[in-house]
Write a protein that holds these residues in place. Structure first.
Motif, PDB file in Angstrom:
ATOM      1  N   ILE A 128       5.640  -7.222  -6.928  1.00 48.60           N
ATOM      2  CA  ILE A 128       5.577  -8.527  -6.133  1.00 48.60           C
ATOM      3  C   ILE A 128       5.138  -8.761  -4.781  1.00 48.60           C
ATOM      4  N   TRP A 129       5.320  -7.400  -4.002  1.00 53.24           N
ATOM      5  CA  TRP A 129       4.648  -7.380  -2.612  1.00 53.24           C
ATOM      6  C   TRP A 129       3.371  -6.524  -2.687  1.00 53.24           C
ATOM      7  N   ARG A 130       2.459  -7.001  -3.722  1.00 54.31           N
ATOM      8  CA  ARG A 130       1.282  -6.115  -3.852  1.00 54.31           C
ATOM      9  C   ARG A 130       0.308  -6.657  -2.799  1.00 54.31           C
ATOM     10  N   ASP A 131       0.172  -7.749  -2.263  1.00 55.63           N
ATOM     11  CA  ASP A 131      -0.557  -8.265  -1.476  1.00 55.63           C
ATOM     12  C   ASP A 131      -0.315  -7.918  -0.074  1.00 55.63           C
ATOM     13  N   ASN A 132       0.770  -7.143   0.122  1.00 55.51           N
ATOM     14  CA  ASN A 132       1.151  -6.736   1.433  1.00 55.51           C
ATOM     15  C   ASN A 132       0.179  -5.538   1.721  1.00 55.51           C
ATOM     16  N   ASN A 158       0.887  -1.226  -0.136  1.00 58.41           N
ATOM     17  CA  ASN A 158      -0.225   0.009  -0.093  1.00 58.41           C
ATOM     18  C   ASN A 158       0.765   1.479   0.064  1.00 58.41           C
ATOM     19  N   SER A 159       2.025   1.207  -0.408  1.00 55.26           N
ATOM     20  CA  SER A 159       3.065   2.378  -0.291  1.00 55.26           C
ATOM     21  C   SER A 159       2.801   3.056  -1.729  1.00 55.26           C
ATOM     22  N   TYR A 160       3.501   4.391  -1.471  1.00 52.29           N
ATOM     23  CA  TYR A 160       3.499   5.198  -2.648  1.00 52.29           C
ATOM     24  C   TYR A 160       3.928   4.594  -3.824  1.00 52.29           C
ATOM     25  N   ILE A 161       5.294   3.983  -4.093  1.00 51.52           N
ATOM     26  CA  ILE A 161       5.756   3.474  -5.166  1.00 51.52           C
ATOM     27  C   ILE A 161       4.952   2.431  -5.640  1.00 51.52           C
ATOM     28  N   ALA A 162       4.462   1.556  -4.706  1.00 51.37           N
ATOM     29  CA  ALA A 162       3.507   0.418  -5.419  1.00 51.37           C
ATOM     30  C   ALA A 162       2.405   0.876  -5.887  1.00 51.37           C
ATOM     31  N   LYS A 163       1.640   2.070  -5.589  1.00 57.07           N
ATOM     32  CA  LYS A 163       0.649   2.748  -6.276  1.00 57.07           C
ATOM     33  C   LYS A 163       1.066   3.125  -7.879  1.00 57.07           C
ATOM     34  N   ILE A 164       2.442   3.477  -7.782  1.00 53.14           N
ATOM     35  CA  ILE A 164       2.683   3.951  -9.243  1.00 53.14           C
ATOM     36  C   ILE A 164       2.951   2.568 -10.007  1.00 53.14           C
TER      37      ILE A 164
END
Length: 380
Positions: A269-273, A254-260
């Motif tokens: 690869i850690w999208r489910d966290n 749920n981080s900033y860069i994951a959203k990007i």
């Protein structure tokens, strides 16, 4: 962590202080979200209040909330709110602890209002460095060691500071009498939420309309780019960062860069966290999970050239990753690109960078000849 909803009809009209809206008062115990000028930021609210604005800044990491009332110098304030934290605008001077604060002043041609900053040795901004050399901007120390004497001498109207959980800046307000405004923009997980903090500086400079138009243009470009990736079926996998002092910290799902990554049509690869911050993961677990990832995103701040050969010598695990073997490491040279100063207010550009690498065929029309600004593929 929170879904973002569009909650107002006309941002520009309200930010321009339209008479019929500006008369609305927001009580201490009542907030009408339909009047909130903030659309994406979780830690920020701006409401019309009489002939000015009510600014609410939250710090979810510290469970704190600060409230300010902002009025133009020409506005008479009712006696009932004289005992509240009032800021008169446009402000005349400020000290900015973060480059994400003073960079907005620069964009608005208001850099002359900045009298002090922290850690000027880390910036590559030529105008700021020139002003520091000329003594027009004073370096007042580091985040962990602010020079109180210099701060007191500057007698700034405001101090914009980054409220880290481990640092207490409250003593500065008592020493110098400046109004302390927390700026927890770094806590925002949505890219547009971080960019939206520009509205605070817009209020302080009396340039609400200019900042509203600037932000709306960013939103328009960001959303148009996101739409390009809606129907993407083949999503390349991606992981991020290098270990620090033998400890590997990766962005949470749920981080900033994951959203990007997600908006760019990537598969983090850690999208489910569900963590919004960083995860501490041991090297073996990173190798196991990211071994076959298509892309590897890295921010480089080394003094020496950054190459695959250098990486291989630095850590024997690096050459085992598919992204290393295929030369699909996406590197941002923070020393050259001013990533930490500018990218927060260019989420559309940052998004375009990753679409360029993940799905270059999608960049058409105004983005047809786009060349990445921040993240470029490491070639050698």
């Amino acid at each position: 962590m929170r879904n973002f909803i569009f909650i107002l009809i006309s941002i520009i009209c309200i930010l321009s202080s339209c008479d019929d809206v500006a008369k609305n008062n927001i009580s201490e115990d009542e907030r009408n979200d339909s009047l909130n000028l903030v659309r994406y930021a979780e830690n920020l609210d701006i409401y019309p209040y009489e002939s000015g604005y009510k600014l609410i800044i939250r710090n979810i990491s510290l469970s704190q909330e600060s409230v300010f009332y902002i009025f133009n110098d020409s506005v008479k304030v009712d006696a009932e709110i004289n005992n509240k934290q009032i800021i008169r605008t446009p402000i005349q001077s400020a000290i900015a602890f973060s480059s994400t604060q003073w960079s907005v002043f620069q964009k608005l041609n208001e850099l002359d209002k900045i009298k002090g900053i922290l850690e000027s040795n880390y910036t590559k901004n030529k105008e700021v460095l020139r002003l520091v050399d000329e003594g027009k901007i004073i370096d007042v120390g580091t985040s962990n060691n602010v020079n109180s004497e210099k701060v007191i001498h500057l007698q700034a109207d405001l101090i914009l500071y980054t409220p880290y959980p481990t640092i207490d800046y409250s003593y500065l307000e008592e020493l110098c009498g400046s109004i302390m405004i927390p700026f927890p923009d770094y806590l925002e997980q949505h890219p547009l939420g971080r960019a939206e903090w520009m509205k605070v500086v817009g209020l302080l400079c009396g340039k609400e309309k200019e900042v509203s138009e600037w932000f709306d243009s960013i939103v328009k470009r960001y959303e148009s780019l996101t739409e390009l990736c809606f129907e993407v079926k083949e999503k390349p996998t991606v992981f991020s960062d290098l270990p620090f002092e033998n400890q590997w910290y990766v962005p949470g799902g749920n981080s900033y860069i994951a959203k990007i990554f997600n908006d760019a049509g990537g598969d983090y690869i850690w999208r489910d966290n569900e963590t919004a911050g960083s995860l501490h993961v041991d090297a073996e677990s990173v190798l196991f999970k990211a071994h076959d990832a298509d892309f590897w995103r890295v921010i480089n701040s080394y003094d020496t050239p950054f190459t695959y050969e250098k990486l291989a010598k630095e850590n024997e695990l690096y050459p085992l990753f598919k992204a290393f073997k295929d030369k699909q490491i996406l590197v941002c040279n923070a020393r050259e690109s001013a990533y930490f100063e500018q990218s927060q207010y260019e989420p559309d550009i940052l998004l375009a960078d990753f679409i360029y690498h993940f799905h270059p065929e999608l960049l058409k029309n105004e983005w047809k000849n786009y060349a990445p600004k921040y993240f470029k593929r490491l070639m050698r």
